[in-house]
Motif scaffolding. Sequence first.
Motif, PDB file in Angstrom:
ATOM      1  N   UNK A   1      -7.525  -6.843  -8.297  1.00  0.00           N
ATOM      2  CA  UNK A   1      -8.288  -5.619  -8.529  1.00  0.00           C
ATOM      3  C   UNK A   1      -9.467  -5.479  -7.575  1.00  0.00           C
ATOM      4  N   UNK A   2      -9.499  -6.302  -6.524  1.00  0.00           N
ATOM      5  CA  UNK A   2     -10.647  -6.290  -5.614  1.00  0.00           C
ATOM      6  C   UNK A   2     -10.763  -4.947  -4.903  1.00  0.00           C
ATOM      7  N   UNK A   3     -11.982  -4.491  -4.734  1.00  0.00           N
ATOM      8  CA  UNK A   3     -12.290  -3.282  -3.988  1.00  0.00           C
ATOM      9  C   UNK A   3     -12.907  -3.683  -2.652  1.00  0.00           C
ATOM     10  N   UNK A   4     -12.702  -2.870  -1.607  1.00  0.00           N
ATOM     11  CA  UNK A   4     -13.385  -3.156  -0.343  1.00  0.00           C
ATOM     12  C   UNK A   4     -14.890  -3.157  -0.572  1.00  0.00           C
TER      13      UNK A   4
ATOM     14  N   UNK B   1     -12.880   3.664   3.546  1.00  0.00           N
ATOM     15  CA  UNK B   1     -13.427   2.358   3.189  1.00  0.00           C
ATOM     16  C   UNK B   1     -12.402   1.260   3.061  1.00  0.00           C
ATOM     17  N   UNK B   2     -11.148   1.539   3.409  1.00  0.00           N
ATOM     18  CA  UNK B   2     -10.111   0.507   3.323  1.00  0.00           C
ATOM     19  C   UNK B   2     -10.204  -0.476   4.483  1.00  0.00           C
TER      20      UNK B   2
ATOM     21  N   UNK C   1     -22.922  -3.725   7.791  1.00  0.00           N
ATOM     22  CA  UNK C   1     -21.487  -3.948   7.753  1.00  0.00           C
ATOM     23  C   UNK C   1     -21.120  -5.411   7.964  1.00  0.00           C
ATOM     24  N   UNK C   2     -22.092  -6.232   8.375  1.00  0.00           N
ATOM     25  CA  UNK C   2     -21.832  -7.652   8.498  1.00  0.00           C
ATOM     26  C   UNK C   2     -21.667  -8.248   7.111  1.00  0.00           C
TER      27      UNK C   2
ATOM     28  N   UNK D   1      -9.803  -9.221   2.814  1.00  0.00           N
ATOM     29  CA  UNK D   1     -10.099  -7.972   3.504  1.00  0.00           C
ATOM     30  C   UNK D   1     -10.400  -8.217   4.977  1.00  0.00           C
ATOM     31  N   UNK D   2     -11.099  -9.312   5.274  1.00  0.00           N
ATOM     32  CA  UNK D   2     -11.375  -9.650   6.663  1.00  0.00           C
ATOM     33  C   UNK D   2     -10.119 -10.192   7.348  1.00  0.00           C
TER      34      UNK D   2
END
Length: 271
Positions: free
Chosen positions: A6-9, A51-52, A80-81, A94-95
């Motif tokens: 369920x993680x969001x960016x 935001x993806x 953004x870092x 995500x990374x």
Amino acid sequence: MATNENAQPPMAWRYCGNQIKLWRGQAEVSREELAAEVGYSAEYVKSMEQGRRKPTVHLLRVADQLCGSRGLLTAAEEYLNPEKCTSYSADYMLYELDAVALYFYQASLVPGLLQTEAYARNLLKGSWPPLSEETIERRVTSRLERQALLNEVTRSFSFVISERVLHLAYGGGEVHKAQMVHLLKAGERRNVAIQVLLDRDMVNAGMNGRFILLETEQHEHLVYVEVPLSGLIYAEPEKVRVMRQRYDKLLQQALCPRESTQFIEKMVENL
């Protein structure tokens, strides 16, 4: 490596992407026009606006000038870092999506990107407190889906795996043998290098535990270290440099890919 389905960016990605979209709309610049100026596809720009994907510095700078935001968009660069300490490996995933080069050191388990379905399921069944069958299946599916990254030949993967990992027969003999064969097949890919760190080298650069180094297309260098209940992502050049030095030393201490293949082949023969 466990995932959070369920993680969001990160909020910073979503907020920054939304700001780009709003400024673009106010300036009456279409997504296609912005994409052409920045040299990306319109779909890639869309994924950043939603935001993806993390908005790139290049996109911010071009959009700032094209939309006349007078530095308000480029001001988002530092936010953004990644945070010094980002909890949960879902943030790492995500990374991972944006990485073009990944370097893994593993001293306890076969890395998730190289696990067979049976091996992954057996590990998850051993989790404590126990996981529900539904959760186990979701996580197995998620782990297997991540492995599609290996098919992208423009990404490079380097794995240094401790010999002791190869001797741990999680799930029993058949599961273990299938996992070893799977490693051999994965190592045949031209964008994948697997190297075995022999147990005779107990004193080595990886004694402090497993870690992952990542390099993005924008030449960002990150390091991910997993600890109980959370994961840490570092972007500070000094910390990344130290871990890169450790990995380089591990590469020197490990068998080369060809020797590692021969080592695993002999293991399979004896199973």
